[in-house]
Design a protein around this motif. Structure first.
Motif, short mmCIF file in Angstrom:
data_model
loop_
_atom_site.label_atom_id
_atom_site.label_comp_id
_atom_site.label_asym_id
_atom_site.label_seq_id
_atom_site.Cartn_x
_atom_site.Cartn_y
_atom_site.Cartn_z
N LEU A 679 0.83 -1.20 0.00
CA LEU A 679 0.00 0.00 0.00
C LEU A 679 0.87 1.25 0.00
O LEU A 679 0.64 2.19 -0.79
CB LEU A 679 -0.92 -0.01 1.21
CG LEU A 679 -1.74 1.27 1.46
CD1 LEU A 679 -2.68 1.55 0.30
CD2 LEU A 679 -2.50 1.17 2.78
N ALA A 742 -6.68 0.11 -3.88
CA ALA A 742 -7.99 -0.28 -3.33
C ALA A 742 -7.97 -1.72 -2.83
O ALA A 742 -8.58 -2.04 -1.79
CB ALA A 742 -9.07 -0.10 -4.39
N GLN A 744 -5.43 -3.34 -1.58
CA GLN A 744 -4.70 -3.39 -0.31
C GLN A 744 -5.60 -2.88 0.83
O GLN A 744 -5.64 -3.49 1.91
CB GLN A 744 -3.42 -2.53 -0.36
CG GLN A 744 -2.55 -2.72 -1.60
CD GLN A 744 -2.31 -4.16 -1.98
OE1 GLN A 744 -2.04 -5.01 -1.14
NE2 GLN A 744 -2.44 -4.46 -3.27
N LEU A 745 -6.31 -1.80 0.58
CA LEU A 745 -7.18 -1.23 1.62
C LEU A 745 -8.26 -2.23 2.03
O LEU A 745 -8.51 -2.43 3.22
CB LEU A 745 -7.80 0.07 1.14
CG LEU A 745 -6.85 1.27 1.00
CD1 LEU A 745 -7.56 2.41 0.28
CD2 LEU A 745 -6.34 1.72 2.37
N ASP A 746 -8.91 -2.86 1.06
CA ASP A 746 -9.99 -3.80 1.38
C ASP A 746 -9.47 -5.01 2.11
O ASP A 746 -10.07 -5.48 3.09
CB ASP A 746 -10.70 -4.24 0.08
CG ASP A 746 -11.68 -3.19 -0.42
OD1 ASP A 746 -11.79 -2.13 0.22
OD2 ASP A 746 -12.34 -3.42 -1.45
N ARG A 749 -8.43 -4.13 5.76
CA ARG A 749 -9.59 -4.00 6.66
C ARG A 749 -10.07 -5.38 7.10
O ARG A 749 -10.40 -5.60 8.27
CB ARG A 749 -10.71 -3.24 5.96
CG ARG A 749 -10.42 -1.77 5.72
CD ARG A 749 -11.51 -1.09 4.94
NE ARG A 749 -12.74 -0.96 5.71
CZ ARG A 749 -13.86 -0.43 5.22
NH1 ARG A 749 -13.90 -0.02 3.96
NH2 ARG A 749 -14.93 -0.32 5.96
N LEU A 767 -7.73 3.23 8.15
CA LEU A 767 -7.92 2.90 6.75
C LEU A 767 -9.37 2.98 6.29
O LEU A 767 -9.65 3.02 5.09
CB LEU A 767 -7.38 1.49 6.47
CG LEU A 767 -5.90 1.25 6.82
CD1 LEU A 767 -5.51 -0.18 6.51
CD2 LEU A 767 -5.00 2.22 6.07
N ASP A 768 -10.33 2.97 7.25
CA ASP A 768 -11.74 2.91 6.87
C ASP A 768 -12.15 4.11 6.04
O ASP A 768 -12.78 3.98 4.97
CB ASP A 768 -12.61 2.81 8.12
CG ASP A 768 -12.47 1.46 8.80
OD1 ASP A 768 -11.31 0.99 8.95
OD2 ASP A 768 -13.49 0.88 9.18
N LEU A 770 -10.30 6.14 4.37
CA LEU A 770 -9.59 6.20 3.10
C LEU A 770 -10.21 5.23 2.09
O LEU A 770 -10.35 5.56 0.90
CB LEU A 770 -8.11 5.86 3.32
CG LEU A 770 -7.35 6.87 4.18
CD1 LEU A 770 -5.97 6.33 4.52
CD2 LEU A 770 -7.23 8.21 3.45
N ALA A 771 -10.60 4.04 2.53
CA ALA A 771 -11.22 3.08 1.62
C ALA A 771 -12.54 3.62 1.09
O ALA A 771 -12.86 3.49 -0.11
CB ALA A 771 -11.43 1.75 2.35
N CYS A 801 -2.92 7.71 2.29
CA CYS A 801 -2.86 6.25 2.39
C CYS A 801 -1.47 5.79 2.83
O CYS A 801 -1.34 4.88 3.67
CB CYS A 801 -3.20 5.62 1.03
SG CYS A 801 -4.93 5.78 0.55
N ALA A 805 -0.68 3.83 6.34
CA ALA A 805 -0.03 2.52 6.40
C ALA A 805 1.00 2.50 7.51
O ALA A 805 1.08 1.53 8.29
CB ALA A 805 0.62 2.21 5.05
#
Length: 830
Positions: A679, A742, A744-746, A749, A767-768, A770-771, A801, A805
């Motif tokens: 990320l 996207a 990586q973010l999902d 989480r 991260l929530d 940002l996603a 992001c 991280a």
């Protein structure tokens, strides 16, 4: 054995030949092995010797010789040929060693108890009270079952007349048993037919007996399953490989002092699930370093309060703290009389004749017979070299006598035993077989029915012909030791014959927080190595390309490499370096912290801390990866080849992570580490391009796809030159692309939610938002001819992001790895 090899094998004068009788015939225990070797083609032994070396390198079997240029990577040295000992002779040695271990255990009980042996004059007080090995704080402690000495090792030498003599005892944390087992694994595969035909005794029963005893004597409460751990000083210890190997073989978590804590006189292991009570500590850490509160105050390796937990009977230590007091060579001469007193029988395995110079008659005998003796320091803590009296001439001899007379208590003399010789396979010598001095290290372990002896040993071999000292620290070799059985050997294993309900409930692995942390960083470093390699490859390709268009894109790739810390920052007064020079340094210069080589080194360091958690294939891949950039690259062609190999190995590691590891908490942190690093890298690379002017931005799209490992996907989808909107969708917003932001973010989480649920912690929430913002970003804004505002907004979001991280990484450190304050949860014990 080919006759040319055997007939050219020399006999050294005044040495016992382990392979041949005095008349030149092969000894009976060796004969079947020699007969089989005679049937082998001429080059087969060379191939098998190569197999031994390659097996050691593939398994990463190391032994650190301090001040050796190879450092922690020095391969263990194993000879092709085993040492074969007659079964009847071995049985006598085993019985004698078991008696010796029992005697030493009784001596420890007396020294830390009534001290009657000192009162009766059987042990001089100065030998005990005058050394650092005697630990006063341990006085009066009685360990579970009265066993102080769970593991004992004795170094033996065979005299020219064929008799075995003890040269020294290892009672603190004896090393070598794990190496003996590793030797056995390799040699049994090298000569499988001979191993089976000779009915060589197996070693598993020895380790199982020790494992069962430690479990049985563990001070448990209320039917709880005992937890045993193996305490190591860490990966810089010379025998760290053995610690990791035994940990995996015995099923004991490998821990360092920082992994343990003492609360209410109870030892706890810091795990990812909280604190778990420890019942047994199999230690490979010296006495002095175990507890900085009561032993050595400057120790950073121990556990504060450990001795008090031992004193309270809340934890079993194997071996007991203070057991190193028996490792003085001066005690050997007093053991026969002590055996008569405590056992009522003679010592079956006597030591070589020894004289402690602290006694006046002994001092005079040593001075008079100096040429026949070996002079050693009295206590292991003394930094004095072993000296052979016959080698001292003139002034050197006079100075030695003066030193002995000035400090007689500091020296012990032993009769010089000319070590036996055994054949060693040599790649360099035209005879192939060369004679080397050998010595045995035998091992005993306590059981409820007395001591059991390993049906094998670590045979240590001198590095050169005629050497009188066998020591791995001096560059020596080792041999597997084969003891033949009278009947076919049944297969033996450490696994239980049958599992019960308690095993299903309680035998899940406890993952120390340090292990989870190193798996986390192993994931981050692996991803960083792969990401760095991709960026460097893109830059090197453009340096080598003479096409003007390719040259125009090079500055953008270099800027990306600089943002990632790959390129060295030059001082203002330093001459400007060319792109090629900077990139070559970024690949292989270990002095540059941000280089790919330095990152590989850190990956290797993190992996070595969790070696017991990795499969053999995974470790082999890591071991090969760590060797790829040990030498600097000289030109772009070499650099590209090296970077390609690193990428291929990193991809293999990613495959091992996804398909070779159990999905436990440790694996989860490994994956979280990889996702966080990917990320941060992807967000940084894309954001940097978004802030460039439109013309530069357009030229950067192709290398951005290359570094994001998405160029093939793009071409398959769009079949046209890279354009801003589809490139951004693929690299930043496409949740089906495993390299996108996207994705990586999902995934992060999901993994963080799982960890929080299973480990009882709150989930980092950075991260929530940002996603959600990425999901709602209006991509139509990039359809406009002038989309600079959209690019700037996306750049800001991606830099957020990247920052998030690193924030999540810090939060995980506080929550799961530190165990301070409220995060120090107690689990598995009330």
């Amino acid at each position: 054995m080919p006759s040319s090899l055997l007939q050219d094998f020399p006999r050294l004068p005044q040495r016992f030949d382990e392979m041949r009788l005095d008349e030149g015939d092969v000894r009976p225990q060796w004969a079947p092995f020699v007969d089989r070797l005679e049937l082998l083609p001429a080059d087969t032994l060379q191939r098998r010797a190569r197999y031994v070396r390659e097996s050691i390198e593939a398994d990463g079997v190391t032994y650190t010789v301090y001040e050796d240029p190879k450092g922690l990577k020095r391969p263990w040295q194993l000879d092709l040929l085993p040492l074969i000992i007659d079964a009847g002779e071995w049985d006598s040695l085993s019985e004698a060693l078991a008696q010796r271990a029992h005697l030493l255990n009784l001596i420890l009980a007396d020294l830390y108890g009534p001290q009657q042996l000192i009162a009766d004059g059987l042990i001089p007080p100065a030998l005990i009270y005058g050394q650092l090995g005697f630990k006063w704080p341990c006085r009066g402690i009685v360990p579970p079952g009265g066993i102080f000495l769970h593991h004992h090792a004795a170094d033996l030498a065979r005299a020219p007349d064929g008799r075995w003599w003890v040269l020294g005892d290892r009672t603190q944390g004896p090393s070598g048993a794990g190496y003996a087992l590793q030797n056995r694994i390799i040699l049994s595969r090298t000569f499988p037919d001979s191993f089976r035909e000779l009915q060589v005794r197996t070693l598993a029963s020895f380790f199982r007996a020790s494992q069962d005893t430690l479990s049985r004597l563990a001070p448990t409460e209320g039917g709880e399953a005992p937890l045993a751990v193996l305490l190591t000083p860490g990966r810089f210890n010379e025998t760290y490989f053995e610690h990791a190997f035994l940990s995996r073989y015995l099923g004991f978590p490998l821990v360092e002092g920082q992994d343990l804590t003492v609360r209410d006189d109870t030892v706890f292991l810091k795990t990812l699930r909280g604190l778990r009570r420890v019942h047994t500590i199999y230690r490979r850490l010296d006495d002095d370093f175990c507890d900085p509160l009561e032993l050595r105050s400057d120790s950073a390796l121990g556990v504060p309060g450990l001795l008090q937990a031992v004193r309270a009977g809340r934890v079993l230590m194997a071996n007991a703290l203070g057991s190193g007091v028996l490792e003085t060579g001066a005690l050997l001469g007093f053991l026969p009389a002590i055996a008569e007193r405590l056992l009522g029988e003679p010592l079956k395995l006597p030591a070589v004749a020894s004289w402690w110079c602290g006694e006046p008659p002994a001092l005079e005998h040593v001075i008079e017979h100096l040429d026949e003796l070996v002079i050693k320091p009295t206590f292991p803590s003394m930094r004095l070299e072993t000296v052979f009296g016959y080698q001292l001439k003139g002034e050197a001899r006079t100075r030695m006598i003066e030193r002995i007379r000035a400090q007689p208590h500091a020296y012990v003399a032993q009769e010089w035993v000319r070590l036996s010789q055994a054949p060693v396979w040599s790649r360099r010598h035209e005879r192939r077989l060369v004679p080397r001095s050998v010595g045995l290290r035998m091992f005993a372990a306590a059981t409820p029915n007395g001591y059991t002896v390993m049906p094998g040993a670590l045979t240590r071999v001198s590095p050169r012909e005629g050497d009188e000292v066998v020591s791995m620290q001096r560059g020596g070799l080792s041999k597997d030791t084969w003891i033949r059985a009278a009947a076919p050997v049944a297969r033996s294993s450490l696994l239980k014959t049958r599992l019960g309900v308690i095993d299903l409930v309680c035998s899940g692995t406890e993952i120390p927080s340090r292990v989870g942390e190193n798996l986390f960083w192993m994931g981050r470093y692996a991803e960083r190595c792969e990401g760095s390699a991709r960026v460097l490859r893109a830059a090197l390709i453009r340096v080598a390309d003479t096409d003007p268009e390719a040259q125009q894109t090079l500055p953008g790739v270099e800027l990306a490499a600089r943002r990632m810390g790959l390129l060295q920052v030059q001082d203002e007064d330093e001459p400007v370096k060319e792109s090629e020079e900077l990139l070559l340094a970024a690949v292989s210069d270990l002095r540059h912290y941000g280089s790919l080589a330095a990152c590989l080194q850190r990956l290797s360091g993190a992996a070595s801390q969790v070696r017991e958690r990795l499969s053999s294939d995974n470790w082999h891949a890591l071991n090969r990866l760590s060797q790829l950039l040990v030498e600097p690259v000289d030109d772009v062609e070499q650099a590209l080849l090296a970077v390609d190999r690193v990428m291929q190995s990193c991809i293999a590691l990613a495959g091992f992570a996804m398909d070779d590891m159990t999905r436990d908490e440790g694996w989860s942190f490994l994956i979280v580490g990889r996702r966080l690093e990917r990320l941060a890298i992807q967000a940084t690379l894309i954001a940097g391009v978004m802030r460039e002017e439109p013309r530069v931005r357009g030229r950067s799209l192709e290398w951005l796809l290359e570094t994001g490992n998405s160029i093939i996907t793009y071409r398959a989808r769009y079949r046209r030159a890279p354009e801003l909107l589809p490139v951004l969708h693929l690299l930043a917003f496409d949740v089906s692309n495993p390299h996108s932001v996207a994705f990586q973010l999902d995934n992060l989480r999901r993994y963080l939610q799982r960890n929080a649920r299973e480990l009882g912690q709150s989930r980092p929430m950075q991260l929530d938002h940002l996603a959600d913002t990425m999901r709602s970003f209006d991509l139509t804004r990039f359809e406009a001819d002038n989309c600079s505002d959209a690019c700037e907004e996306l750049a800001n979001l991606l830099f957020e992001c990247e920052a998030a991280a690193y924030q999540v990484s810090d939060e995980l450190q506080r929550q799961y790895f530190a165990h301070t304050g409220r995060t120090a949860r107690m689990g598995g014990w009330q």
